[in-house]
Design an enzyme around this catalytic site. Structure first.
Site, PDB file in Angstrom:
ATOM      1  N   ASP A  32       0.850  -1.184   0.000  1.00 47.76           N
ATOM      2  CA  ASP A  32       0.000   0.000   0.000  1.00 47.76           C
ATOM      3  C   ASP A  32       0.893   1.245   0.000  1.00 47.76           C
ATOM      4  OD1 ASP A  32      -3.224   0.547   0.971  1.00 47.76           O
ATOM      5  OD2 ASP A  32      -1.802   2.226   1.081  1.00 47.76           O
ATOM      6  N   ASN A  88     -12.938  -3.001   2.643  1.00 45.39           N
ATOM      7  CA  ASN A  88     -13.822  -1.853   2.812  1.00 45.39           C
ATOM      8  C   ASN A  88     -14.854  -1.885   1.690  1.00 45.39           C
ATOM      9  OD1 ASN A  88     -12.426  -0.819   5.067  1.00 45.39           O
ATOM     10  ND2 ASN A  88     -10.916   0.177   3.745  1.00 45.39           N
ATOM     11  N   GLY A  94     -14.983   3.698   3.723  1.00 46.14           N
ATOM     12  CA  GLY A  94     -13.639   4.106   3.335  1.00 46.14           C
ATOM     13  C   GLY A  94     -13.151   3.549   2.013  1.00 46.14           C
ATOM     14  N   GLN A  95     -14.024   2.848   1.271  1.00 46.45           N
ATOM     15  CA  GLN A  95     -13.560   2.351  -0.034  1.00 46.45           C
ATOM     16  C   GLN A  95     -13.328   3.527  -0.970  1.00 46.45           C
ATOM     17  OE1 GLN A  95     -16.081  -0.507  -2.110  1.00 46.45           O
ATOM     18  NE2 GLN A  95     -14.482  -0.938  -3.613  1.00 46.45           N
ATOM     19  N   HIS A 101     -10.291  -5.214  -3.308  1.00 46.30           N
ATOM     20  CA  HIS A 101      -8.966  -5.429  -2.719  1.00 46.30           C
ATOM     21  C   HIS A 101      -9.112  -5.839  -1.269  1.00 46.30           C
ATOM     22  CE1 HIS A 101     -10.054  -1.154  -2.627  1.00 46.30           C
ATOM     23  NE2 HIS A 101      -9.458  -1.085  -1.437  1.00 46.30           N
ATOM     24  N   HIS A 103      -7.099  -5.710   2.187  1.00 52.66           N
ATOM     25  CA  HIS A 103      -5.963  -5.141   2.918  1.00 52.66           C
ATOM     26  C   HIS A 103      -5.416  -6.224   3.853  1.00 52.66           C
ATOM     27  CE1 HIS A 103      -6.905  -0.730   2.228  1.00 52.66           C
ATOM     28  NE2 HIS A 103      -8.104  -1.241   2.001  1.00 52.66           N
TER      29      HIS A 103
END
Ligand code: AMP
Ligand code: ZN
Length: 115
Positions: A32, A88, A94-95, A101, A103
């Site tokens: 990230d 998310n 918070g996307q 994806h 995290h």
């Protein structure tokens, strides 16, 4: 299969650079860009779809593969004492990138519940 304008599809195609962590026929993983923990890796399917909300039954295997890749990376990094996989879903959670994806966060104590 890929979306020409999607940031993560462009990373998979190598049009945008990333620090690759893992790749196989189905899955791509990279660091990230704004890490929230000592390990913060994003694991994405090579097939583009926007997120969990948009996933179909046909995507079940690839969603599982993303999580298994996360577990493998966590094992390699010796963070199995405690790590978290997070998806998310939607802007309210918070996307910000609309290519599914997972995290992988670890390497520090992780509070519960998350914010
Ligand atoms: P989310 O907020 O759940 O959609 O997660 C998107 C993640 O992508 C965030 O943690 C960002 O820091 C990360 N991100 C955005 N652009 C890049 C990039 N070019 N390379 C690596 N990670 C990125
Ligand atoms: Zn995409």
């Amino acid at each position: 299969m890929t979306d020409p304008n999607c940031l993560f599809c462009r990373i998979i195609r190598g049009e945008i650079s990333s620090k690759k962590v893992y790749e196989d026929d189905h899955v791509f993983a990279f660091e990230d860009i704004s890490p929230k923990a000592p390990t913060h890796v994003l694991i994405i399917p090579k097939k583009h779809f926007a997120g969990l909300k948009e996933a179909e039954v046909a995507d079940a295997e690839i969603i599982g593969r993303c999580h298994l890749a996360a577990a493998q990376i966590a094992r390699q990094r010796n963070i199995e004492q405690g790590y978290r996989t997070v998806v998310n879903v939607g802007p309210g959670a918070g996307q910000s990138v609309f290519h599914l994806h997972v995290h992988l966060l670890g390497g520090r104590p992780l509070a519960w519940p998350p914010g």
